[in-house]
Design a protein around this motif. Structure first.
Motif, PDB file in Angstrom:
ATOM      1  N   ARG A 114     -19.109  -8.561 -33.916  1.00  0.00           N
ATOM      2  CA  ARG A 114     -17.833  -9.262 -33.770  1.00  0.00           C
ATOM      3  C   ARG A 114     -17.592 -10.322 -34.838  1.00  0.00           C
ATOM      4  NH1 ARG A 114     -18.241 -10.458 -27.321  1.00  0.00           N
ATOM      5  NH2 ARG A 114     -17.704  -8.374 -26.620  1.00  0.00           N
ATOM      6  N   GLU A 115     -18.653 -10.711 -35.513  1.00  0.00           N
ATOM      7  CA  GLU A 115     -18.534 -11.799 -36.502  1.00  0.00           C
ATOM      8  C   GLU A 115     -17.509 -11.482 -37.589  1.00  0.00           C
ATOM      9  OE1 GLU A 115     -21.309 -10.533 -35.304  1.00  0.00           O
ATOM     10  OE2 GLU A 115     -22.943 -11.994 -35.263  1.00  0.00           O
ATOM     11  N   PHE A 116     -17.324 -10.193 -37.875  1.00  0.00           N
ATOM     12  CA  PHE A 116     -16.367  -9.826 -38.923  1.00  0.00           C
ATOM     13  C   PHE A 116     -14.942 -10.267 -38.566  1.00  0.00           C
ATOM     14  CE2 PHE A 116     -19.814  -7.004 -40.192  1.00  0.00           C
ATOM     15  CZ  PHE A 116     -19.739  -7.064 -41.566  1.00  0.00           C
ATOM     16  N   GLU A 117     -14.682 -10.458 -37.276  1.00  0.00           N
ATOM     17  CA  GLU A 117     -13.329 -10.869 -36.870  1.00  0.00           C
ATOM     18  C   GLU A 117     -12.991 -12.278 -37.373  1.00  0.00           C
ATOM     19  OE1 GLU A 117     -12.604 -10.200 -32.722  1.00  0.00           O
ATOM     20  OE2 GLU A 117     -12.746  -8.025 -32.946  1.00  0.00           O
ATOM     21  N   ALA A 118     -13.981 -13.001 -37.861  1.00  0.00           N
ATOM     22  CA  ALA A 118     -13.699 -14.322 -38.436  1.00  0.00           C
ATOM     23  C   ALA A 118     -12.704 -14.195 -39.595  1.00  0.00           C
ATOM     24  CB  ALA A 118     -14.988 -14.976 -38.931  1.00  0.00           C
ATOM     25  N   PHE A 119     -12.764 -13.052 -40.279  1.00  0.00           N
ATOM     26  CA  PHE A 119     -11.852 -12.836 -41.421  1.00  0.00           C
ATOM     27  C   PHE A 119     -10.392 -12.763 -40.965  1.00  0.00           C
ATOM     28  CE2 PHE A 119     -15.876 -11.542 -43.233  1.00  0.00           C
ATOM     29  CZ  PHE A 119     -15.785 -11.955 -44.550  1.00  0.00           C
ATOM     30  N   ASP A 120     -10.182 -12.495 -39.664  1.00  0.00           N
ATOM     31  CA  ASP A 120      -8.808 -12.383 -39.137  1.00  0.00           C
ATOM     32  C   ASP A 120      -8.223 -13.729 -38.717  1.00  0.00           C
ATOM     33  OD1 ASP A 120      -8.991  -9.614 -39.358  1.00  0.00           O
ATOM     34  OD2 ASP A 120      -9.850  -9.409 -37.351  1.00  0.00           O
ATOM     35  N   LEU A 121      -9.034 -14.773 -38.702  1.00  0.00           N
ATOM     36  CA  LEU A 121      -8.523 -16.070 -38.214  1.00  0.00           C
ATOM     37  C   LEU A 121      -7.339 -16.531 -39.067  1.00  0.00           C
ATOM     38  CD1 LEU A 121     -11.940 -17.799 -37.481  1.00  0.00           C
ATOM     39  CD2 LEU A 121     -10.137 -17.392 -35.789  1.00  0.00           C
ATOM     40  N   ILE A 133      -7.478 -18.759 -42.563  1.00  0.00           N
ATOM     41  CA  ILE A 133      -8.892 -19.111 -42.790  1.00  0.00           C
ATOM     42  C   ILE A 133      -9.205 -19.290 -44.284  1.00  0.00           C
ATOM     43  CG2 ILE A 133      -9.645 -16.673 -42.583  1.00  0.00           C
ATOM     44  CD1 ILE A 133     -11.886 -19.260 -41.227  1.00  0.00           C
ATOM     45  N   PHE A 134      -8.543 -18.501 -45.137  1.00  0.00           N
ATOM     46  CA  PHE A 134      -8.844 -18.605 -46.574  1.00  0.00           C
ATOM     47  C   PHE A 134      -7.670 -19.239 -47.314  1.00  0.00           C
ATOM     48  CE2 PHE A 134     -11.171 -14.807 -45.087  1.00  0.00           C
ATOM     49  CZ  PHE A 134     -12.450 -15.321 -45.235  1.00  0.00           C
ATOM     50  N   PRO A 135      -7.861 -20.444 -47.844  1.00  0.00           N
ATOM     51  CA  PRO A 135      -6.762 -21.101 -48.562  1.00  0.00           C
ATOM     52  C   PRO A 135      -6.428 -20.409 -49.883  1.00  0.00           C
ATOM     53  CG  PRO A 135      -8.758 -22.450 -48.644  1.00  0.00           C
ATOM     54  CD  PRO A 135      -9.070 -21.281 -47.766  1.00  0.00           C
ATOM     55  N   ILE A 168     -23.013 -15.793 -46.974  1.00  0.00           N
ATOM     56  CA  ILE A 168     -22.392 -15.417 -45.691  1.00  0.00           C
ATOM     57  C   ILE A 168     -22.024 -13.932 -45.703  1.00  0.00           C
ATOM     58  CG2 ILE A 168     -20.437 -15.842 -44.128  1.00  0.00           C
ATOM     59  CD1 ILE A 168     -20.262 -18.682 -45.305  1.00  0.00           C
ATOM     60  N   GLY A 169     -21.390 -13.515 -46.801  1.00  0.00           N
ATOM     61  CA  GLY A 169     -20.982 -12.109 -46.903  1.00  0.00           C
ATOM     62  C   GLY A 169     -22.170 -11.166 -46.831  1.00  0.00           C
ATOM     63  N   LYS A 170     -23.231 -11.524 -47.525  1.00  0.00           N
ATOM     64  CA  LYS A 170     -24.435 -10.656 -47.555  1.00  0.00           C
ATOM     65  C   LYS A 170     -25.077 -10.587 -46.176  1.00  0.00           C
ATOM     66  CE  LYS A 170     -25.487 -10.842 -52.413  1.00  0.00           C
ATOM     67  NZ  LYS A 170     -24.788 -11.998 -53.008  1.00  0.00           N
ATOM     68  N   ASN A 171     -25.173 -11.749 -45.503  1.00  0.00           N
ATOM     69  CA  ASN A 171     -25.777 -11.755 -44.161  1.00  0.00           C
ATOM     70  C   ASN A 171     -24.966 -10.921 -43.180  1.00  0.00           C
ATOM     71  OD1 ASN A 171     -27.859 -13.334 -44.985  1.00  0.00           O
ATOM     72  ND2 ASN A 171     -27.001 -15.259 -44.214  1.00  0.00           N
ATOM     73  N   LEU A 172     -23.655 -10.964 -43.321  1.00  0.00           N
ATOM     74  CA  LEU A 172     -22.803 -10.168 -42.417  1.00  0.00           C
ATOM     75  C   LEU A 172     -23.058  -8.676 -42.619  1.00  0.00           C
ATOM     76  CD1 LEU A 172     -19.328 -11.971 -42.393  1.00  0.00           C
ATOM     77  CD2 LEU A 172     -20.785 -11.466 -40.430  1.00  0.00           C
ATOM     78  N   LEU A 173     -23.119  -8.264 -43.873  1.00  0.00           N
ATOM     79  CA  LEU A 173     -23.355  -6.829 -44.137  1.00  0.00           C
ATOM     80  C   LEU A 173     -24.706  -6.397 -43.569  1.00  0.00           C
ATOM     81  CD1 LEU A 173     -22.001  -6.286 -47.779  1.00  0.00           C
ATOM     82  CD2 LEU A 173     -20.862  -5.797 -45.623  1.00  0.00           C
ATOM     83  N   ARG A 174     -25.669  -7.297 -43.617  1.00  0.00           N
ATOM     84  CA  ARG A 174     -27.011  -6.967 -43.101  1.00  0.00           C
ATOM     85  C   ARG A 174     -26.983  -6.679 -41.599  1.00  0.00           C
ATOM     86  NH1 ARG A 174     -29.852 -11.292 -45.713  1.00  0.00           N
ATOM     87  NH2 ARG A 174     -29.399 -10.481 -47.772  1.00  0.00           N
ATOM     88  N   ALA A 210     -19.772 -22.069 -40.794  1.00  0.00           N
ATOM     89  CA  ALA A 210     -20.269 -21.756 -42.152  1.00  0.00           C
ATOM     90  C   ALA A 210     -19.103 -21.356 -43.068  1.00  0.00           C
ATOM     91  CB  ALA A 210     -21.296 -20.637 -42.076  1.00  0.00           C
ATOM     92  N   ILE A 211     -18.191 -20.529 -42.540  1.00  0.00           N
ATOM     93  CA  ILE A 211     -17.052 -20.113 -43.371  1.00  0.00           C
ATOM     94  C   ILE A 211     -16.157 -21.318 -43.685  1.00  0.00           C
ATOM     95  CG2 ILE A 211     -14.947 -18.679 -43.469  1.00  0.00           C
ATOM     96  CD1 ILE A 211     -16.434 -16.511 -41.941  1.00  0.00           C
ATOM     97  N   SER A 212     -15.870 -22.123 -42.670  1.00  0.00           N
ATOM     98  CA  SER A 212     -15.002 -23.297 -42.886  1.00  0.00           C
ATOM     99  C   SER A 212     -15.583 -24.194 -43.970  1.00  0.00           C
ATOM    100  CB  SER A 212     -14.855 -24.119 -41.609  1.00  0.00           C
ATOM    101  OG  SER A 212     -14.248 -23.340 -40.647  1.00  0.00           O
ATOM    102  N   GLN A 213     -16.919 -24.390 -43.913  1.00  0.00           N
ATOM    103  CA  GLN A 213     -17.541 -25.259 -44.936  1.00  0.00           C
ATOM    104  C   GLN A 213     -17.453 -24.623 -46.321  1.00  0.00           C
ATOM    105  OE1 GLN A 213     -21.435 -25.922 -43.375  1.00  0.00           O
ATOM    106  NE2 GLN A 213     -20.750 -27.523 -41.986  1.00  0.00           N
TER     107      GLN A 213
END
Ligand code: LMR
Length: 333
Positions: A103-110, A113-115, A128-134, A326-329
């Motif tokens: 479900r963590e990938f849904e963070a991209f839908d917030l 989220i990306f300015p 973060i991206g690499k850990n998600l793919l793992r 982590a993404i926000s930071q």
């Protein structure tokens, strides 16, 4: 004993002979790459680029068959097909990974989220991206790259300028709980539909509006039945390029390394065309004359942001506090 030994020898000789003349011996490794969008989109064009590079770099030892426009499988089916090995490569949008239990990938839908694209790349190309793919590995999937599409617009048959304009509107969404919460926060009624069904659902009035990138809207002809479009850039649409892990691990090491190089080049190419393809699609929609295009004033943007802020709190447990933090930071660096 003697007869058995003879049979073994005969079988060995036969198979050696078969190998020598076997047309299969020269047969290329086939990668079926299934996706749901049109060829003339950021993903469609990058898939074709990967095909060209992979075939050329492996001297034809690998053949990539690209199946666009859900011609093989729809959204959810394609993930199952990949796990079963019926296809070897996909690039589903990051909104579509939760059926795999990630479900963590849904963070991209917030919302918001990306300015910027730079902030997005800091996430996808960093730790973060690499850990998600793992996280896909235990599901029998290897993640190879992130591909970009762009920031989304909203469309309907009425102007969508303020959150109140969404009230009661049936909006098509991808299968993501964050997108469901986003539409509800705006007062709309979200409806999950496969991408292959979205344009006809808009035409037939099954849904009244949608969100997507201009390139996805234009290539599916969604603008033909949507009279208003708002360039809201309220959310992001991107992809993870994934392969069947067993297939990938079973490739000869030199072929796998060459394909990784082809993927790196296709990904770099993709980054250069995503924004341009979407800008051109928006201009084509404007040129078609079917759809009024709205830009939000700074005040309207503030209103949208305010309305969508509660989605973060609502989705924290689902997506995970740590990944959201982590993404926000990372995006604020
Ligand atoms: C959608 O379903 O709207 C998108 O995920 C389609 C895509 O793959 O870009």
């Amino acid at each position: 004993m003697q007869i058995k030994a003879m049979l073994v020898l005969l079988a060995a000789a036969a198979s050696a002979g078969a190998w020598a003349q076997d047309p299969d011996a020269a047969r290329p490794i086939v990668i079926k790459f299934s996706h749901v969008v049109a060829p003339d989109t950021p993903k469609g064009r990058a898939a074709e680029r990967f095909k060209e590079l992979a075939e050329q770099m492996t001297d034809g030892k690998v053949k990539v068959e690209v199946y666009p426009n859900s011609s093989l499988y729809k959204d959810r089916e394609e993930l199952e097909a990949l796990q079963l090995g019926a296809v070897q490569m996909l690039a589903p949008s990051l909104a579509k990974f939760s059926p795999l239990g990630v479900r963590e990938f849904e963070a991209f839908d917030l919302p918001y989220i990306f300015p910027s694209k730079a902030a997005l790349y800091a996430v996808t190309e960093g730790r973060i991206g690499k850990n998600l793919l793992r996280k896909l590995e235990p599901k029998g999937i290897t993640g190879l790259a992130y591909w970009d599409n762009g920031f989304k617009v909203m469309s309907a048959n009425r102007p969508l300028l303020a959150p109140k304009d969404f009230k009661g509107l049936r909006m098509r969404i991808q299968a993501s709980k964050v997108l469901d919460a986003q539409m509800r926060a705006l007062g709309a009624r979200p409806q999950v539909l496969a991408f292959s069904e979205a344009a006809s659902a808009l035409r037939d009035g099954v849904v009244e509006g949608s969100e997507n990138t201009p390139s996805n809207m234009y290539t599916q002809g969604m603008h033909e039945t949507q009279t208003h479009l708002t360039v809201s850039n309220h959310g992001y649409l991107g992809y993870a390029v994934i392969v069947n892990k067993k297939f990938w691990d079973g490739l000869p090491a030199n072929i796998r390394a060459t394909l990784e190089r082809a993927m790196r080049e296709a990904t770099a190419y993709q980054k250069t065309i995503a924004q341009r393809t979407n800008d051109a699609a928006l201009e084509s929609i404007r040129g078609a004359g079917t759809t009024t295009i709205h830009q939000l004033t700074p005040q309207q943007q503030t209103e949208w942001r305010r309305a969508l802020l509660p989605v973060y709190g609502q989705m924290e447990t689902r997506i995970g506090k740590d990944i959201m933090r982590a993404i926000s930071q990372e995006v604020r660096r």
